[in-house]
Design an enzyme around this catalytic site. Structure first.
Site, PDB file in Angstrom:
ATOM      1  N   ASP A  90       0.871  -1.167   0.000  1.00 36.57           N
ATOM      2  CA  ASP A  90       0.000   0.000   0.000  1.00 36.57           C
ATOM      3  C   ASP A  90       0.912   1.222   0.000  1.00 36.57           C
ATOM      4  O   ASP A  90       1.981   1.211   0.603  1.00 36.57           O
ATOM      5  CB  ASP A  90      -0.917  -0.028   1.225  1.00 36.57           C
ATOM      6  N   ASP A 280      -8.242  -7.099   1.481  1.00 35.99           N
ATOM      7  CA  ASP A 280      -7.359  -7.225   2.635  1.00 35.99           C
ATOM      8  C   ASP A 280      -8.096  -6.651   3.827  1.00 35.99           C
ATOM      9  O   ASP A 280      -8.964  -5.793   3.672  1.00 35.99           O
ATOM     10  CB  ASP A 280      -6.072  -6.400   2.441  1.00 35.99           C
ATOM     11  N   CYS A 338     -13.572 -27.485  10.361  1.00 32.90           N
ATOM     12  CA  CYS A 338     -12.306 -26.835   9.975  1.00 32.90           C
ATOM     13  C   CYS A 338     -11.151 -27.843  10.071  1.00 32.90           C
ATOM     14  O   CYS A 338     -11.019 -28.562  11.060  1.00 32.90           O
ATOM     15  CB  CYS A 338     -12.046 -25.640  10.884  1.00 32.90           C
ATOM     16  N   CYS A 340      -7.930 -26.961   9.999  1.00 33.47           N
ATOM     17  CA  CYS A 340      -6.680 -26.249  10.298  1.00 33.47           C
ATOM     18  C   CYS A 340      -5.919 -26.949  11.430  1.00 33.47           C
ATOM     19  O   CYS A 340      -6.473 -27.771  12.161  1.00 33.47           O
ATOM     20  CB  CYS A 340      -6.954 -24.783  10.650  1.00 33.47           C
ATOM     21  N   CYS A 343      -7.643 -26.543  14.870  1.00 33.44           N
ATOM     22  CA  CYS A 343      -8.863 -27.340  15.078  1.00 33.44           C
ATOM     23  C   CYS A 343      -8.581 -28.840  15.096  1.00 33.44           C
ATOM     24  O   CYS A 343      -9.307 -29.600  15.724  1.00 33.44           O
ATOM     25  CB  CYS A 343      -9.897 -27.001  14.009  1.00 33.44           C
ATOM     26  N   HIS A 369      -6.129 -20.238  12.928  1.00 33.26           N
ATOM     27  CA  HIS A 369      -7.502 -20.677  12.609  1.00 33.26           C
ATOM     28  C   HIS A 369      -8.252 -19.629  11.773  1.00 33.26           C
ATOM     29  O   HIS A 369      -8.840 -19.955  10.743  1.00 33.26           O
ATOM     30  CB  HIS A 369      -8.301 -20.980  13.883  1.00 33.26           C
TER      31      HIS A 369
END
Ligand SMILES: [Zn+2]
Length: 385
Positions: A90, A280, A338, A340, A343, A369
């Site tokens: 940015d 974003d 999930c 991940c 999890c 997560h």
């Protein structure tokens, strides 16, 4: 370079890929901010395991600390921070605006002033004086070695004062021309460099100003388009109205980026249906650190109406508050579906405990997560376009 691989028959959503100096990333994509060259609580290895393909850094922050010269001496931002994939930077317009919101610090005085020439500001770190204009903002991003550079813009506030927003838009238009000119000069000196530049559409919450801004930016050879300003993502009903009003004038062959949007799965689905490819937001990681963890699932119907992809959760806004005492002995993971790392290996009870004692491990597992959850949500959305 942007390739559209699949488009929906029912709405404006599309699946694509953007090719940069550091490989390619699939769209629609969520870009976690690494504002000061680090995603809070996660390493680049963690990010790659999560499936992140692009992150976002901020030129103005890096200009102040550690400086673009230092980063350049390491061969660029990728080497400096150990991240091998795409980086979008940015330009600092938003930070100029956000410093100016604070306007005054008892210790440092007035923090920033925006004029037609650029942004004058005082470093919040050490009180030193700085000035950035469009040319300088592009030079910093080039020196850092960013893959996608953002034009320098005057971030418009979500205000009713149309005259102010109009003036600010005129400034952004002038700065867009200057940004593009400096970008083209620098690229000429490095012809092998495939760095991309995106133009930013401002105009506050006014549909006519947004349309004027869009027509101006699309008349210039930018590689992609971004919708910026405080309104985007902050005022969701207005954000959707703006996207609807602009839609027929947005070129189909360029990636479309809504800046600062991506806190809620509900919002993400709505903007993707309107053709947004990139976004974003600091919120998924920030929410995680504050104990709010995503829980819920995409509901995909037969798509006969084109609007039957939705999100459902038993928790308000799709966020489970891990501090709640009801989780103190809960053996389930944050989200049953999930996959991940968090999890698969840890219970709500354990995370509840880590959160209460402010253990650094909590920040890592929780951020993991939330970023995985958003990344997987986009993966499923892409499959169903
Ligand atoms: Zn998870």
């Amino acid at each position: 370079m942007f390739n559209i691989l699949k488009k929906s028959k029912y709405n404006f959503s599309r699946a694509g890929e953007v090719i940069t100096n550091h490989g390619k990333f699939q769209t629609p994509v969520f870009m976690p901010p690494a504002t000061k060259a680090a995603v809070k609580a996660l390493s680049p290895q963690d990010l790659q395991e999560i499936g992140i393909e692009i992150i976002l850094v901020n030129a103005l922050h890096l200009h102040l600390r550690p400086t673009e010269e230092l980063i350049n001496s390491f061969g660029g931002i990728h080497n400096y921070m150990g991240w091998p994939k795409t980086i979008l930077s940015d330009s600092g317009g938003f930070q100029g605006w956000s410093f100016s919101q604070k306007r005054y610090s008892a210790k440092l005085g007035v923090l920033s002033k925006v004029t037609d020439k650029g942004i004058e500001f005082i470093s919040p770190y050490d009180g030193s004086k700085h000035f950035i204009d469009a040319e300088k903002a592009i030079e910093i991003q080039f020196k850092i070695g960013s893959d996608i550079i953002m034009a320098f813009d005057d971030c418009s506030p979500n205000l009713d004062n149309k005259n102010y927003v109009k003036l600010s838009l005129e400034r952004t238009k002038k700065w867009a021309l200057k940004s593009l000119k400096r970008f083209q000069e620098l690229k000429k000196m490095a012809p092998e460099n495939n760095t991309l530049i995106f133009g930013i559409v401002q105009g506050g919450s006014f549909l006519d100003l947004r349309l004027e801004a869009l027509n101006f930016i699309t008349s210039l050879p930018f590689d992609g388009l971004a919708l910026g300003g405080e309104t985007i993502g902050y005022d969701m009903p207005r954000t959707l109205e703006i996207l609807d009003a602009l839609r027929s004038s947005i070129p189909y062959d360029k990636p479309l980026y809504t800046m600062g949007l991506g806190a809620s799965p509900y919002d993400i689905i709505e903007v993707i249906k309107r053709g947004v490819d990139m976004f974003d937001c600091v919120s998924p990681a920030r929410l995680a650190r504050h104990g709010a963890l995503y829980n819920g699932r995409l509901v995909i119907g037969d798509n006969s109406s084109g609007s039957d992809i939705s999100f459902e959760s038993e928790y308000r806004k799709g966020l489970l508050k891990i501090s709640n005492s009801c989780f103190a002995a809960d053996k389930f993971p944050i989200d049953h579906e999930c996959n991940c790392y968090t999890c698969q290996n840890f219970s709500r009870a354990y995370l509840h405990h880590l959160y209460l004692i402010k253990e650094p491990l909590y920040f890592r597992l929780a951020t993991w997560h939330n970023l995985y959850f958003i990344t997987q949500l986009l993966h499923r959305l892409r499959e169903n376009i």
